[in-house]
Write a protein that holds these residues in place. Structure first.
Motif, PDB file in Angstrom:
ATOM      1  N   ASN A 302       0.693  -1.211   0.058  1.00 54.44           N
ATOM      2  CA  ASN A 302       0.017   0.087  -0.056  1.00 54.44           C
ATOM      3  C   ASN A 302       1.000   1.279   0.116  1.00 54.44           C
ATOM      4  N   ARG A 303       0.574   2.154  -1.057  1.00 54.21           N
ATOM      5  CA  ARG A 303       1.456   3.380  -0.816  1.00 54.21           C
ATOM      6  C   ARG A 303       0.777   4.665  -1.374  1.00 54.21           C
ATOM      7  N   TYR A 304       1.319   5.936  -1.086  1.00 54.37           N
ATOM      8  CA  TYR A 304       0.681   7.152  -1.606  1.00 54.37           C
ATOM      9  C   TYR A 304       1.934   8.071  -1.891  1.00 54.37           C
ATOM     10  N   SER A 305       1.719   9.036  -2.590  1.00 56.06           N
ATOM     11  CA  SER A 305       2.689   9.675  -2.842  1.00 56.06           C
ATOM     12  C   SER A 305       1.867  11.107  -3.228  1.00 56.06           C
ATOM     13  N   ILE A 306       2.836  12.244  -2.866  1.00 55.33           N
ATOM     14  CA  ILE A 306       2.341  13.606  -3.213  1.00 55.33           C
ATOM     15  C   ILE A 306       3.583  14.251  -3.772  1.00 55.33           C
ATOM     16  N   ALA A 307       3.484  15.198  -4.849  1.00 54.96           N
ATOM     17  CA  ALA A 307       4.583  15.600  -5.626  1.00 54.96           C
ATOM     18  C   ALA A 307       4.185  17.245  -5.832  1.00 54.96           C
ATOM     19  N   PRO A 308       4.263  18.098  -5.183  1.00 55.78           N
ATOM     20  CA  PRO A 308       4.033  19.510  -5.766  1.00 55.78           C
ATOM     21  C   PRO A 308       5.019  20.188  -6.147  1.00 55.78           C
ATOM     22  N   VAL A 309       5.004  21.037  -7.286  1.00 59.28           N
ATOM     23  CA  VAL A 309       6.214  21.743  -7.893  1.00 59.28           C
ATOM     24  C   VAL A 309       5.724  23.132  -8.046  1.00 59.28           C
ATOM     25  N   LEU A 310       6.481  24.028  -7.859  1.00 58.83           N
ATOM     26  CA  LEU A 310       6.411  25.603  -8.045  1.00 58.83           C
ATOM     27  C   LEU A 310       7.600  25.992  -8.908  1.00 58.83           C
ATOM     28  N   LYS A 311       7.091  26.815  -9.968  1.00 58.24           N
ATOM     29  CA  LYS A 311       8.129  27.320 -10.899  1.00 58.24           C
ATOM     30  C   LYS A 311       7.751  28.771 -11.175  1.00 58.24           C
ATOM     31  N   TYR A 312       8.816  29.736 -10.879  1.00 53.99           N
ATOM     32  CA  TYR A 312       8.731  31.025 -10.687  1.00 53.99           C
ATOM     33  C   TYR A 312       9.528  31.674 -11.753  1.00 53.99           C
ATOM     34  N   LEU A 313       8.918  32.234 -12.923  1.00 56.81           N
ATOM     35  CA  LEU A 313       9.626  32.692 -14.018  1.00 56.81           C
ATOM     36  C   LEU A 313      10.125  34.187 -13.510  1.00 56.81           C
ATOM     37  N   ILE A 314      11.125  34.414 -12.925  1.00 57.44           N
ATOM     38  CA  ILE A 314      11.612  35.682 -12.423  1.00 57.44           C
ATOM     39  C   ILE A 314      11.615  36.933 -13.191  1.00 57.44           C
ATOM     40  N   ASP A 315      12.284  36.481 -14.563  1.00 57.89           N
ATOM     41  CA  ASP A 315      12.148  37.285 -15.609  1.00 57.89           C
ATOM     42  C   ASP A 315      12.256  36.515 -16.994  1.00 57.89           C
ATOM     43  N   GLU A 316      12.548  37.244 -18.081  1.00 53.97           N
ATOM     44  CA  GLU A 316      12.404  36.347 -19.367  1.00 53.97           C
ATOM     45  C   GLU A 316      13.566  35.493 -19.540  1.00 53.97           C
ATOM     46  N   ASN A 317      14.611  35.754 -18.574  1.00 53.29           N
ATOM     47  CA  ASN A 317      16.118  34.747 -18.571  1.00 53.29           C
ATOM     48  C   ASN A 317      16.048  34.016 -17.413  1.00 53.29           C
ATOM     49  N   THR A 318      15.324  34.030 -16.417  1.00 50.75           N
ATOM     50  CA  THR A 318      15.656  33.250 -15.125  1.00 50.75           C
ATOM     51  C   THR A 318      14.465  32.690 -14.699  1.00 50.75           C
ATOM     52  N   SER A 319      14.688  31.510 -14.249  1.00 48.73           N
ATOM     53  CA  SER A 319      13.380  30.616 -13.394  1.00 48.73           C
ATOM     54  C   SER A 319      14.024  30.066 -12.198  1.00 48.73           C
ATOM     55  N   LEU A 320      13.087  29.865 -11.317  1.00 49.01           N
ATOM     56  CA  LEU A 320      13.426  29.032 -10.082  1.00 49.01           C
ATOM     57  C   LEU A 320      12.286  28.038  -9.891  1.00 49.01           C
ATOM     58  N   THR A 321      12.828  26.672  -9.785  1.00 51.41           N
ATOM     59  CA  THR A 321      11.867  25.590  -9.623  1.00 51.41           C
ATOM     60  C   THR A 321      12.130  24.953  -8.363  1.00 51.41           C
ATOM     61  N   LEU A 322      10.826  24.662  -7.552  1.00 52.65           N
ATOM     62  CA  LEU A 322      11.164  24.139  -6.253  1.00 52.65           C
ATOM     63  C   LEU A 322      10.080  22.741  -6.335  1.00 52.65           C
ATOM     64  N   GLU A 323      10.660  21.664  -5.852  1.00 56.72           N
ATOM     65  CA  GLU A 323       9.950  20.550  -6.234  1.00 56.72           C
ATOM     66  C   GLU A 323      10.139  19.858  -4.724  1.00 56.72           C
ATOM     67  N   TYR A 324       8.887  19.237  -4.314  1.00 54.86           N
ATOM     68  CA  TYR A 324       8.767  18.451  -3.049  1.00 54.86           C
ATOM     69  C   TYR A 324       8.023  17.054  -3.150  1.00 54.86           C
ATOM     70  N   THR A 325       8.937  15.947  -3.174  1.00 52.76           N
ATOM     71  CA  THR A 325       7.992  14.718  -3.090  1.00 52.76           C
ATOM     72  C   THR A 325       7.899  13.976  -1.909  1.00 52.76           C
ATOM     73  N   LYS A 326       6.724  13.534  -1.701  1.00 50.96           N
ATOM     74  CA  LYS A 326       6.813  12.416  -0.513  1.00 50.96           C
ATOM     75  C   LYS A 326       6.077  11.164  -1.000  1.00 50.96           C
ATOM     76  N   GLN A 327       7.021   9.933  -0.875  1.00 54.52           N
ATOM     77  CA  GLN A 327       6.317   8.826  -1.092  1.00 54.52           C
ATOM     78  C   GLN A 327       6.332   7.903   0.199  1.00 54.52           C
ATOM     79  N   PHE A 328       5.211   7.147   0.424  1.00 55.97           N
ATOM     80  CA  PHE A 328       5.108   6.111   1.572  1.00 55.97           C
ATOM     81  C   PHE A 328       4.696   5.129   1.004  1.00 55.97           C
ATOM     82  N   SER A 329       5.067   3.847   1.551  1.00 57.97           N
ATOM     83  CA  SER A 329       5.003   2.517   1.247  1.00 57.97           C
ATOM     84  C   SER A 329       4.861   1.691   2.253  1.00 57.97           C
ATOM     85  N   GLN A 330       3.942   0.831   2.381  1.00 57.94           N
ATOM     86  CA  GLN A 330       3.868  -0.093   3.551  1.00 57.94           C
ATOM     87  C   GLN A 330       3.670  -1.586   2.991  1.00 57.94           C
TER      88      GLN A 330
END
Length: 802
Positions: A302-330
């Protein structure tokens, strides 16, 4: 053979029916559409998806950017080109009966920018021309002097693959999954276990982290050969790179539900869109929950997972991506998926288990954080910095027979042993790299350089163990007879009670591995880039420590030379010579650490795109020589303790063929073959020299065919069928006894799909012939062990896109 023909008769009839309907034409009431797609720098936008919205008809632009859609009912339609991170291109077209309309498209982005668009937006093909940015290379696959095979999201979905423990390897020549411990995949290719990467970073350890659920996966890239300069440490056989889903900038979503054999219930959601009106803050979130039993009694995952990702386009040349992943298995208990016998393989039914219904579950919790900073320094240069932190926790038990396995004088009474198995894994990885293009005279330069650092700290506690005994009503011990097993007679008072009063950092064995490296590469292009010379090098320092052998570090420079020549846009040949350098985990029987494993690889190959990119083929020939390879040490392995030793040298030679793509209209295929001659060439034990390397198969041939209707009354209906075939299999890891070789492996699977509007239905049947399939080996005391796959089983999936 008669039995096989009877089994395949319904499939043959269905296929004939599909072909019959596909021959139906509508010349009097339909027309066609054609055109070209180019980028803003006037280059062909090969590989992009072009869709007629109202009919849900999709095609792929070929290597020249040309596309064509035939047999379109007369009327007005919306033509869409999906652009990840950009506004979708839309154009109205009118189809007239008996005529061919033309719609030429120019996209408002450059060819370099197109790379990520194609990688993430192409959902309708088994074949792709481009690799993800996490592999760092700037060239199309056909121009790279290396064999890289991409398992696309479409292929993963078509085969209903839900994690790396399932059939991913069937899509890549020479790749096999030998065994697993319910949490991580053990994949062999070109003579050895390959490293697991996630978004371009090495996440491999001795055990863990938890293998990725496919709900969060965009594609999987199998890179053959060391390529240590390109990413991080890896063995000379290669690695697989799991690319997770990122925000696309498009507002869309998908929901999937699956029911299957062995009480399988699964649901997954994928949301993708914008969090700000200006479109600078993007998001993506994938959520999955699954409850699944097994063909073995009392077993589950039995397992579940959640993977939210945010990407911020700071300007036309720069971007920052943050990704969190949680996986659980039993799972019930790690190791209960093994079968044991003194008499030989396949001696017990597939449903056999050593587990009990009242075991406490084993829980595995995997959490990670990924940060990516991308900055376009100029039109030709880009900087990327990325870092990840993985926290893997495991608390539970494992099972293996207590020494010597079977009671003396018997071949049926198994002594079951249960031990604690808790894990804490902390992995930190950081990477900075730049890539860009320059020109000196008539010579072009595609330059890559960077810094890699990684630190892996693992704590394992398997120090507490006990025999597991069942009791009758009078309190007498009931022996566990593998041929007449009695379950449910182990009371709670007889279950082992492990002491977890101390933190695992105090009670566990600590392993520490790390490395830092710098690398540089220049791909020089001559004669208008038809001839490409790759010169690269990497300087790596390995560090390791554990309580048995203390600390040590070692450094090595590993060069790489590659040549690739394009005869024309669709044909290229390549040669590559490179090296690998990576740590050997653990210690020998004297407590001494092992020297790093080194490898040399020579490879020659030919790549061809057929029908101007509809499908492609790769033929490669290689030789790998590995030194300081770990093998079993039976001389010093006693009392149930297994030691390893550095056997000296192994040599692997092979030929691989990969074919993938649309070979005929509406017929997509994945066909591959690998011949692997893996031998021990030097060893302290002369008897082992010349034997087949453990875990390898001499011949592997896989096929997957998918035919889809796109018109008539059966529009949206598809049929898939495929098989996996392995010959001359060697047992994995422990056994050097070639008399215990594994039998040939043949598995047949098939599926039916139907797509109507936003709904998709998929029925897949695995192991249609109900074969007894397994992998395993022969353990030191003399008994056989193996993992049996389930017999015939099915899954039904329903998906809705919005």
């Amino acid at each position: 053979m008669k039995y096989l023909n009877q089994k395949l008769l319904p499939i043959k009839l269905l296929l004939c029916l599909f072909v019959l309907f596909s021959a139906t034409t509508f010349a009097q009431t339909s027309g066609s559409l054609k055109g070209t797609v180019q980028t803003s720098d006037n280059k062909a936008a090969e590989g992009v998806s072009i869709t007629l919205k109202e009919l849900n008809r999709t095609t792929i632009a070929d290597n020249n950017g040309n596309y064509s859609i035939k047999n379109i009912p007369a009327g007005n339609y919306t033509l869409i080109v999906t652009l990840v991170g950009y506004t979708d291109f839309q154009q109205n077209v009118t189809i007239t009966s008996g005529e061919t309309a033309t719609a030429n498209i120019t996209l408002a982005l450059s060819n370099n920018e197109l790379n990520q668009v194609v990688v993430l937006s192409n959902k309708s093909a088994f074949k792709t021309n481009r690799i993800s940015s996490s592999l760092r290379l700037q060239s199309p696959i056909i121009e790279i002097p290396q064999n890289i095979q991409v398992v696309t999201g479409k292929l993963i979905q078509d085969q209903q693959i839900y994690d790396m423990l399932e059939g991913v390897t069937r899509n890549v020549s020479g790749a096999t999954r030998v065994e697993h411990w319910d949490n991580y995949a053990n994949i062999f290719m070109r003579g050895s276990q390959v490293a697991a990467f996630r978004n371009g970073m090495n996440v491999s350890t001795t055990w863990g982290p938890l293998t990725e659920d496919m709900s969060m996966v965009e594609r999987i890239e199998f890179v053959k050969g060391p390529a240590g300069f390109m990413l991080a440490n890896g063995n000379p056989s290669g690695f697989y790179n799991v690319v997770t889903k990122k925000p696309s900038g498009r507002t869309k979503g998908e929901a999937n539900m699956t029911l299957g054999s062995f009480d399988m219930y699964r649901a997954a959601l994928d949301f993708d869109g914008k969090l700000s009106k200006d479109g600078k803050l993007l998001y993506r979130i994938n959520v999955m929950g699954q409850m699944k039993g097994s063909h073995r009694d009392y077993d589950y995952n039995n397992r579940y997972s959640i993977a939210p990702v945010l990407k911020y386009l700071i300007d036309e040349n720069t971007s920052l991506t943050l990704e969190y992943t949680k996986q659980f298995s039993q799972v019930n208990i790690i190791g209960s998926n093994y079968v044991f016998s003194n008499r030989g393989y396949a001696d017990l039914p597939k449903s056999f288990t050593t587990g009990e219904p009242n075991f406490k579950p084993t829980n595995m919790d995997d959490q990670s954080i990924l940060a990516i900073l991308e900055h376009k320094m100029s039109n030709n240069w880009k900087f990327t910095g990325q870092a990840t932190y993985i926290n893997y926790k495991q608390e539970g038990m494992s099972m293996w027979p207590q020494w010597p396995g079977f009671a003396p004088g018997t071949d049926n009474i198994l002594t079951r042993g249960v031990s604690i198995w808790d894990v804490l894994g902390l992995t930190k990885t950081g990477q900075f790299f730049v890539n860009g293009e320059e020109k000196t005279g008539s010579v072009t330069h595609k330059i890559l350089g960077g810094l890699d650092m990684s630190d892996k700290m693992y704590y394992h506690d398997w120090s507490q163990s006990a025999a597991l005994n069942g009791y009758d009503a009078s309190g007498n011990i009931v022996p566990f007879d593998i041929y007449n097993p009695i379950h449910g007679n182990v009371p709670a008072s007889a279950m082992p009670n492990f002491d977890r009063s101390k933190d695992i950092r105090e009670r566990g064995v600590q392993y520490h591995n790390g490395y830092n490296a710098i690398y540089a590469q220049d791909e020089l292009g001559f004669f208008e880039d038809k001839l490409r010379l790759t010169l690269a090098g990497r300087y790596t320092t390995l560090k390791t420590s554990n309580p048995y052998s203390g600390s040590f570090d070692d450094s090595k420079f590993t060069p790489r030379v590659g040549v690739s020549y394009s005869f024309n846009k669709n044909n290229a040949a390549y040669f590559v010579s490179d090296q690998s350098f990576n740590e050997n985990y653990g210690t020998d029987w004297q407590g001494k650490s092992f020297d790093p494993e080194t490898g040399n690889n020579l490879e020659l190959g030919f790549k061809r795109d057929w029908m101007n990119g509809k499908w492609n083929s790769v033929v490669s020939v290689y030789q790998i020589t590995k030194k300081n390879v770990l093998t079993a040490d039976p001389e010093h392995s006693t009392g149930g303790i297994q030691y390893s030793r550095q056997s000296g040298e192994q040599q692997v030679e092979g030929v691989e063929i990969d074919v993938r793509g649309e070979i005929f209209k509406n017929l997509d295929v994945v066909i591959n073959y690998a011949f692997t001659e893996a031998k021990v060439t030097k060893d302290t034990d002369p008897a082992i020299v010349g034997t087949q390397v453990a875990g390898t198969s001499r011949h592997i041939q896989n096929t997957w065919l998918n035919y889809k209707m796109d018109r008539g009354v059966l529009n949206g209906l598809g049929l898939s069928i495929g098989y996996q075939y392995q010959v001359d299999r060697s047992p994995w890891f422990v056994s050097d006894d070639q008399t215990s070789g594994l039998p040939d492996y043949f598995r047949l699977d098939g599926s039916l799909t139907y797509q109507k509007g936003k709904m998709t239905y998929n029925l897949i049947v695995n192991n249609i012939l109900n074969r007894y399939l397994y992998s395993g080996g022969k353990y030191d005391p003399g008994y056989f062990y193996w993992q049996a796959e389930p017999g015939t089983n099915l899954r039904v999936s329903v998906g809705y896109r919005f």
